[in-house]
Design a protein around this motif. Structure first.
Motif, PDB file in Angstrom:
ATOM      1  N   CYS A  26       0.853  -1.199   0.000  1.00  0.00           N
ATOM      2  CA  CYS A  26       0.000   0.000   0.000  1.00  0.00           C
ATOM      3  C   CYS A  26       0.885   1.243   0.000  1.00  0.00           C
ATOM      4  N   LYS A  27       0.365   2.320  -0.549  1.00  0.00           N
ATOM      5  CA  LYS A  27       1.112   3.574  -0.543  1.00  0.00           C
ATOM      6  C   LYS A  27       1.040   4.266   0.813  1.00  0.00           C
ATOM      7  N   LYS A  28      -0.097   4.137   1.488  1.00  0.00           N
ATOM      8  CA  LYS A  28      -0.281   4.804   2.778  1.00  0.00           C
ATOM      9  C   LYS A  28      -0.118   3.808   3.924  1.00  0.00           C
ATOM     10  N   THR A  29       0.460   4.293   5.015  1.00  0.00           N
ATOM     11  CA  THR A  29       0.587   3.476   6.212  1.00  0.00           C
ATOM     12  C   THR A  29      -0.770   3.396   6.895  1.00  0.00           C
ATOM     13  N   LYS A  30      -1.139   2.238   7.347  1.00  0.00           N
ATOM     14  CA  LYS A  30      -2.416   2.065   8.036  1.00  0.00           C
ATOM     15  C   LYS A  30      -2.272   2.474   9.492  1.00  0.00           C
ATOM     16  N   LEU A  31      -3.374   2.967  10.058  1.00  0.00           N
ATOM     17  CA  LEU A  31      -3.425   3.368  11.459  1.00  0.00           C
ATOM     18  C   LEU A  31      -4.295   2.391  12.220  1.00  0.00           C
ATOM     19  N   VAL A  32      -3.923   2.115  13.476  1.00  0.00           N
ATOM     20  CA  VAL A  32      -4.697   1.215  14.327  1.00  0.00           C
ATOM     21  C   VAL A  32      -5.083   1.972  15.594  1.00  0.00           C
ATOM     22  N   CYS A  33      -6.367   1.957  15.928  1.00  0.00           N
ATOM     23  CA  CYS A  33      -6.870   2.600  17.138  1.00  0.00           C
ATOM     24  C   CYS A  33      -6.354   1.834  18.358  1.00  0.00           C
ATOM     25  N   LEU A  34      -5.806   2.548  19.334  1.00  0.00           N
ATOM     26  CA  LEU A  34      -5.285   1.911  20.539  1.00  0.00           C
ATOM     27  C   LEU A  34      -6.386   1.417  21.477  1.00  0.00           C
ATOM     28  N   TYR A  35      -7.615   1.867  21.264  1.00  0.00           N
ATOM     29  CA  TYR A  35      -8.713   1.494  22.149  1.00  0.00           C
ATOM     30  C   TYR A  35      -9.511   0.303  21.627  1.00  0.00           C
ATOM     31  N   CYS A  36      -9.911   0.342  20.366  1.00  0.00           N
ATOM     32  CA  CYS A  36     -10.770  -0.724  19.833  1.00  0.00           C
ATOM     33  C   CYS A  36     -10.068  -1.576  18.777  1.00  0.00           C
ATOM     34  N   VAL A  37      -8.835  -1.234  18.440  1.00  0.00           N
ATOM     35  CA  VAL A  37      -7.989  -1.962  17.491  1.00  0.00           C
ATOM     36  C   VAL A  37      -8.544  -1.961  16.062  1.00  0.00           C
ATOM     37  N   LYS A  38      -9.380  -0.988  15.734  1.00  0.00           N
ATOM     38  CA  LYS A  38      -9.880  -0.863  14.353  1.00  0.00           C
ATOM     39  C   LYS A  38      -8.747  -0.350  13.473  1.00  0.00           C
ATOM     40  N   GLY A  57     -21.466  10.222  10.420  1.00  0.00           N
ATOM     41  CA  GLY A  57     -21.052  10.116   9.021  1.00  0.00           C
ATOM     42  C   GLY A  57     -20.648   8.702   8.674  1.00  0.00           C
ATOM     43  N   GLU A  58     -19.666   8.590   7.808  1.00  0.00           N
ATOM     44  CA  GLU A  58     -19.253   7.305   7.286  1.00  0.00           C
ATOM     45  C   GLU A  58     -18.254   6.570   8.177  1.00  0.00           C
ATOM     46  N   ILE A  59     -17.723   7.213   9.190  1.00  0.00           N
ATOM     47  CA  ILE A  59     -16.700   6.623  10.041  1.00  0.00           C
ATOM     48  C   ILE A  59     -17.350   5.850  11.185  1.00  0.00           C
ATOM     49  N   GLU A  60     -16.876   4.629  11.403  1.00  0.00           N
ATOM     50  CA  GLU A  60     -17.367   3.836  12.540  1.00  0.00           C
ATOM     51  C   GLU A  60     -16.857   4.467  13.831  1.00  0.00           C
ATOM     52  N   GLN A  61     -17.739   4.655  14.781  1.00  0.00           N
ATOM     53  CA  GLN A  61     -17.382   5.308  16.031  1.00  0.00           C
ATOM     54  C   GLN A  61     -16.672   4.337  16.976  1.00  0.00           C
ATOM     55  N   CYS A  62     -15.711   4.845  17.731  1.00  0.00           N
ATOM     56  CA  CYS A  62     -14.974   4.031  18.687  1.00  0.00           C
ATOM     57  C   CYS A  62     -15.834   3.808  19.923  1.00  0.00           C
ATOM     58  N   CYS A  63     -16.079   2.564  20.236  1.00  0.00           N
ATOM     59  CA  CYS A  63     -16.935   2.234  21.373  1.00  0.00           C
ATOM     60  C   CYS A  63     -16.148   2.145  22.678  1.00  0.00           C
ATOM     61  N   LYS A  64     -14.810   2.218  22.617  1.00  0.00           N
ATOM     62  CA  LYS A  64     -13.977   2.061  23.817  1.00  0.00           C
ATOM     63  C   LYS A  64     -13.162   3.304  24.152  1.00  0.00           C
ATOM     64  N   CYS A  65     -13.342   4.363  23.400  1.00  0.00           N
ATOM     65  CA  CYS A  65     -12.594   5.595  23.641  1.00  0.00           C
ATOM     66  C   CYS A  65     -13.033   6.227  24.964  1.00  0.00           C
ATOM     67  N   PRO A  66     -12.097   6.558  25.865  1.00  0.00           N
ATOM     68  CA  PRO A  66     -12.463   7.194  27.134  1.00  0.00           C
ATOM     69  C   PRO A  66     -13.119   8.550  26.904  1.00  0.00           C
ATOM     70  N   LEU A  67     -14.031   8.918  27.795  1.00  0.00           N
ATOM     71  CA  LEU A  67     -14.754  10.192  27.661  1.00  0.00           C
ATOM     72  C   LEU A  67     -13.836  11.392  27.657  1.00  0.00           C
ATOM     73  N   ASP A  68     -12.768  11.380  28.481  1.00  0.00           N
ATOM     74  CA  ASP A  68     -11.871  12.523  28.521  1.00  0.00           C
ATOM     75  C   ASP A  68     -11.140  12.714  27.190  1.00  0.00           C
ATOM     76  N   VAL A  69     -10.862  11.652  26.488  1.00  0.00           N
ATOM     77  CA  VAL A  69     -10.218  11.744  25.172  1.00  0.00           C
ATOM     78  C   VAL A  69     -11.228  12.265  24.154  1.00  0.00           C
ATOM     79  N   ARG A  70     -12.438  11.803  24.251  1.00  0.00           N
ATOM     80  CA  ARG A  70     -13.484  12.186  23.316  1.00  0.00           C
ATOM     81  C   ARG A  70     -13.730  13.694  23.353  1.00  0.00           C
ATOM     82  N   HIS A  71     -13.586  14.317  24.525  1.00  0.00           N
ATOM     83  CA  HIS A  71     -13.829  15.760  24.667  1.00  0.00           C
ATOM     84  C   HIS A  71     -12.569  16.503  24.424  1.00  0.00           C
TER      85      HIS A  71
END
Length: 71
Positions: A26-38, A57-71
């Motif tokens: 792939c040309k772009k490096t993939k990213l992995v969420c540290l909370y839900c591993v998506k 929108g089109e992005i799947e929401q992280c179900c394990k992201c801490p509230l303090d990070v979300r804000h």
């Protein structure tokens, strides 16, 4: 990595990891969420931000992201 100075200083990089082992051929490096591993195949750090903050929108929401990070 060619994210420019903006990408390197963005605090969002602390909530994901680059996965070059998943990016073979792939040309772009993939990213992995540290909370839900998506895995994100592209769209840069802004797309990942939308995942963390539960943007509608089109992005799947992280179900394990801490509230303090979300804000």
């Amino acid at each position: 990595m060619s994210n420019g100075s903006r990408g390197r200083t963005d605090l969002t990089w602390g909530h994901c990891r680059e996965a070059p082992e998943l990016s073979v051929g792939c040309k772009k490096t993939k990213l992995v969420c540290l909370y839900c591993v998506k895995v994100f195949a592209g769209g840069d750090i802004n797309r990942f931000k939308q995942h963390l903050v539960e943007a509608k929108g089109e992005i799947e929401q992280c179900c394990k992201c801490p509230l303090d990070v979300r804000h």
